[in-house]
Write a protein that holds these residues in place. Structure first.
Motif, short mmCIF file in Angstrom:
data_model
loop_
_atom_site.label_atom_id
_atom_site.label_comp_id
_atom_site.label_asym_id
_atom_site.label_seq_id
_atom_site.Cartn_x
_atom_site.Cartn_y
_atom_site.Cartn_z
N VAL A 103 0.78 -1.01 -0.12
CA VAL A 103 -0.09 -0.04 -0.06
C VAL A 103 0.97 1.25 -0.02
O VAL A 103 0.61 2.19 -0.84
CB VAL A 103 -0.79 -0.10 1.18
CG1 VAL A 103 -1.77 1.39 1.45
CG2 VAL A 103 -1.84 -1.12 1.02
N LEU A 104 1.94 1.08 0.75
CA LEU A 104 2.74 2.45 0.85
C LEU A 104 3.92 2.40 -0.30
O LEU A 104 4.77 3.41 0.00
CB LEU A 104 3.42 2.56 2.36
CG LEU A 104 2.23 2.69 3.43
CD1 LEU A 104 3.12 2.84 4.87
CD2 LEU A 104 1.59 4.11 3.11
N ASN A 105 4.12 1.47 -0.97
CA ASN A 105 5.19 1.49 -2.10
C ASN A 105 6.43 1.44 -1.32
O ASN A 105 6.98 2.32 -1.85
CB ASN A 105 4.77 2.44 -3.01
CG ASN A 105 3.56 2.20 -3.80
OD1 ASN A 105 3.17 1.32 -4.27
ND2 ASN A 105 2.81 3.58 -3.81
N GLY A 157 -0.55 -8.00 -4.47
CA GLY A 157 -0.61 -7.05 -5.41
C GLY A 157 0.99 -6.96 -5.54
O GLY A 157 1.61 -5.64 -5.78
N ILE A 158 1.79 -7.74 -5.10
CA ILE A 158 3.25 -7.38 -4.79
C ILE A 158 3.98 -8.34 -6.18
O ILE A 158 3.69 -9.53 -6.03
CB ILE A 158 4.07 -7.93 -3.71
CG1 ILE A 158 3.30 -7.06 -2.50
CG2 ILE A 158 5.34 -7.96 -3.66
CD1 ILE A 158 3.64 -7.59 -1.21
N LYS A 159 4.93 -7.73 -6.78
CA LYS A 159 5.95 -8.46 -7.94
C LYS A 159 6.36 -9.61 -7.13
O LYS A 159 7.19 -9.42 -6.15
CB LYS A 159 6.78 -7.54 -8.48
CG LYS A 159 6.35 -6.29 -9.13
CD LYS A 159 7.32 -5.16 -9.62
CE LYS A 159 6.59 -4.09 -10.19
NZ LYS A 159 6.14 -4.35 -11.45
N THR A 160 6.48 -10.90 -7.80
CA THR A 160 6.58 -12.18 -7.04
C THR A 160 7.46 -12.78 -7.94
O THR A 160 7.20 -13.03 -9.15
CB THR A 160 5.52 -12.84 -6.54
OG1 THR A 160 4.82 -11.96 -5.64
CG2 THR A 160 5.75 -14.15 -5.94
N ILE A 161 8.36 -13.61 -7.43
CA ILE A 161 9.22 -14.81 -8.15
C ILE A 161 9.58 -16.02 -7.31
O ILE A 161 9.60 -15.59 -5.94
CB ILE A 161 10.41 -14.09 -8.94
CG1 ILE A 161 11.04 -15.24 -9.83
CG2 ILE A 161 11.31 -13.58 -7.66
CD1 ILE A 161 12.35 -14.75 -10.62
N ARG A 162 9.23 -17.07 -7.86
CA ARG A 162 9.84 -18.38 -7.20
C ARG A 162 11.03 -18.81 -7.66
O ARG A 162 11.12 -18.93 -9.09
CB ARG A 162 8.74 -19.43 -7.18
CG ARG A 162 9.06 -20.75 -6.61
CD ARG A 162 7.76 -21.69 -6.64
NE ARG A 162 7.09 -21.44 -5.68
CZ ARG A 162 5.86 -21.80 -5.73
NH1 ARG A 162 5.12 -22.41 -6.78
NH2 ARG A 162 4.77 -21.35 -4.82
#
Length: 397
Positions: A205-207, A242-247
């Motif tokens: 939310v707060l980037n 809503g967070i950029k994600t990678i496994r």
């Protein structure tokens, strides 16, 4: 799913497949196969021999340190220890992708990140023996490291507390205009804590320019992952927030390095959080207080030993002509001797005087703490055999 939820340029597709019951199937980035050979389409980072050697030797050093300190705990020389055996690539590979200005907030299995930044064997020993040379004055239990000069926040025992703290610190970095991020390490078990959800939502939310780095090593002490959650690991939660994600394959140090390097670039450029889920395995016990034979099989462990991160990187380095087996053996032997020598020396260093136990909270210790200190001194004098180290440090009568 929106593209903003995924990292790019590291060989991972933007596609996320919806499977049964609304669950999502998230692919895993892997650049090196278990035998050290790159995948056919792998974009292995073009790093220098110097950097690769530092990463490799740091993992070797941590393996030696872990083995020796487990033995020291069994001998009664220290009270507690947590090894990172099998997980070294996750900590070292991610730390190598950061800058020294980036803050590290650790859980308790990231000694590789600390060693990569220059924490010495003497410093490790001072902390684990809780002596007078330890910056926290011996008030922390073993493996609760902290080093302000290395931008490594002191570890705390409660699970997950560092997650919302990381979001807050990263928000401060953004507001101050710093070219730095915060990386926050935790295990998949800690992701069951409420602080995980509060921290991720706050960052989204707060980037906040924070990298959430989850080591999914399969077990929260004795609880396997399939008894911890029904969803697709921890990565799916990042997407949900809503967070950029990678496994990423947590035993593939080059994949970890590539993912973390790009995560840092994105976090800084876009002022946003990134979640990395590193799939790895805890080959050691949870701690020296744990016996894993009670909840998992030798066959399961052997499958993961075949994916050893140190051997994988060593094979890759050998293929590039960057590794010599004789030099490898000499380095490991030297590190074993260094750890043993420092252990023997540091365990003789005195602990802090008992008076210091009531310092550092109030400018002037209040009357009730002074009274408690005198009661403690009286108790120690009455039972000196129970406090052999402490009784020798009593002063003022």
């Amino acid at each position: 799913m929106k593209d903003r939820n995924h990292l790019s340029n590291v060989g991972l597709s933007h596609e996320v497949n919806i499977i049964e019951n609304g669950l999502i199937d998230i692919p895993m980035l892997q650049l090196l196969q278990p035998d050290g050979t790159p995948h056919d389409d792998a974009n292995v980072p073009d790093i220098s021999q110097e950097l690769a050697t530092k990463m490799y030797k740091t993992m070797q050093y941590i393996r030696v340190l872990d083995d020796r300190m487990i033995a020291a705990q069994r001998q009664g020389r220290i009270s507690f220890y947590l090894a990172s055996t099998g997980e070294e690539a996750a900590a070292v590979g991610s730390a190598a992708a950061l800058t020294d200005n980036d803050l590290i907030m650790s859980q308790y299995r990231e000694q590789g990140a600390l060693a990569y930044r220059g924490y010495t064997t003497e410093q490790f020993m001072n902390q684990m023996f809780s002596n007078e040379k330890e910056p926290n004055k011996g008030r922390q239990m073993p493996i609760h490291y902290g080093a302000k000069e290395l931008n490594f926040m002191t570890i705390s025992s409660p699970l997950g507390t560092q997650i919302p703290q990381a979001s807050g610190y990263a928000y401060g970095q953004k507001m101050a205009g710093e070219e730095a991020v915060t990386i926050c390490y935790f295990g998949e078990g800690a992701a069951s804590e409420g602080d995980f959800h509060a921290g991720l939502n706050m960052a989204a939310v707060l980037n906040c320019p924070v990298i959430f780095f989850c080591r999914n090593n399969g077990y929260a002490i004795s609880t396997p992952a399939d008894e911890q959650f029904a969803g697709d690991g921890i990565a799916s939660r990042g997407i949900g927030y809503g967070i950029k994600t990678i496994r990423v394959d947590g035993n593939d140090i080059m994949a970890v390095y590539a993912a973390t390097k790009e995560a840092r670039e994105i976090a800084l450029a876009e002022n946003c959080p990134v979640l990395i889920e590193a799939m790895t395995y805890r080959l050691a016990a949870h701690s020296t207080s744990d016996d894993p034979t009670g909840y998992r099989s030798r066959e399961e462990e052997d499958k993961w030993r075949a994916k050893d991160p140190i051997e994988r990187m060593g094979a890759w380095m050998a293929s590039k002509g960057w590794r010599d087996e004789a030099e490898d053996k000499a380095f490991v032997d030297n590190m074993r001797q260094e750890v043993l020598d420092e252990l023997k020396r540091v365990e003789k260093v005195p602990i802090c005087p008992i008076e210091e136990i009531i310092e550092d909270v109030y400018d002037t210790p209040p009357w009730h703490l002074k009274m408690q200190l005198e009661e403690l001194k009286t108790h120690i004098k009455k039972y000196p055999q129970a406090y052999p180290k402490t009784s020798g440090r009593l002063t003022n009568g």
